[in-house]
Enzyme design. Structure first.
Site, PDB file in Angstrom:
ATOM      1  CG  HIS A  77       1.828   5.143   2.940  1.00  0.00           C
ATOM      2  ND1 HIS A  77       1.272   4.091   2.258  1.00  0.00           N
ATOM      3  CD2 HIS A  77       0.789   5.845   3.480  1.00  0.00           C
ATOM      4  CE1 HIS A  77      -0.040   4.129   2.378  1.00  0.00           C
ATOM      5  NE2 HIS A  77      -0.352   5.177   3.109  1.00  0.00           N
TER       6      HIS A  77
ATOM      7  CE  LYS B 237       1.526   3.170   6.397  1.00  0.00           C
ATOM      8  NZ  LYS B 237       0.976   3.427   7.733  1.00  0.00           N
TER       9      LYS B 237
END
Length: 270
Positions: A158, A162
């Site tokens: 990601h 994150k």
């Protein structure tokens, strides 16, 4: 089918785009926490030509009873948060409105609540409602059944900021009965979301991989769910419940064999 959306963040906006572009749905409204954008038209805000109303309301403007009285819908799509159920769920279920929730995580109490709602109406919950992820999970389960002692690792990638492990990766691990230690996380750049399941055999490796290119993928999943929930009896459903029938290859093979036996001119009438 008339649809209302709970939540209008990045994913909610992408889903609204897909629903507005579909001829099978009619977007009636969006409800969000903030009063910002109140009474704006979703099609106008997103720059999409559409005659659908799609007005934006804040949660404090109407009770759910008032909203459903004035602007009834057949389906509520929830991309809000765990507490979104407290606003709409009981009244929607009482009226037989289908609920499709893509909220990533519910507490045990809210999980029980959403199952109780299924006694009154049709309810689907999927933490990641993209078709690809749900296909990936089913395919991984099948492969694990074939080779139960294979080494299995889950890799999720990601965007750089994150902080936590992907909720989807946790679901994948849970569905495959793997400990969370089997999840490997990569954070780099602006990756929207990539999930891979690696099966390590002694003499070969199988990799099942899903990559989210844009958030509209969630909208495709919502459309699939809406279409395949039509005519279903009230109860609780998962995306796996809707996808499993498509794994019956024998039926499709039989149709293919029948089609091959048809005279060539009949195909021109299709």
């Amino acid at each position: 089918m008339k649809v209302g959306i709970m939540g209008f963040g990045k994913t909610g906006r992408a889903v609204a785009t897909v629903l507005l572009e579909s001829k099978k749905t009619n977007l009636q409204w969006v409800v969000r926490q903030s009063t910002r954008l109140e009474h704006r038209s979703v099609p106008e805000f997103l720059g999409i030509e559409s005659k659908e109303p799609g007005l934006i309301y804040s949660k404090d403007e109407f009770t759910i009873s008032e909203l459903l009285d004035q602007h009834p819908v057949d389906i509520i799509v929830d991309f809000s948060s765990e507490t979104g159920l407290d606003y709409y769920a009981d009244e929607a279920a009482k009226r037989g409105v289908t609920i499709v929730s893509a909220v990533s995580q519910y507490s045990e109490e809210q999980t029980q609540k959403i199952h109780n709602l299924a006694k009154q109406t049709c309810v689907l919950h999927s933490p990641n409602i993209t078709l690809g992820i749900n296909f990936l999970i089913i395919a991984a389960k099948i492969l694990k059944n074939i080779a139960p002692y294979t080494d299995i690792e889950v890799i999720e990638e990601h965007f750089k900021l994150k902080p936590e492990i992907s909720g989807t990766a946790k679901v994948i691990a849970s569905e495959l009965n793997l400990p969370q230690d089997n999840i490997k996380s990569i954070r780099a750049g602006g990756i929207i979301g990539t999930h891979e399941i690696l099966f390590g055999f002694p003499y070969q490796t199988v990799r099942l991989k899903h990559e989210s290119i844009t958030r509209e993928a969630f909208g495709n999943g919502i459309l699939f769910a809406i279409e395949n929930l039509q005519g279903k009896p009230k109860g609780f459903y998962s995306m796996e419940d809707l996808l499993i029938p498509f794994f019956k290859l024998q039926d499709h093979e039989a149709d293919y064999i029948k089609a091959k036996k048809r005279p060539w001119w009949q195909f021109w009438a299709i």
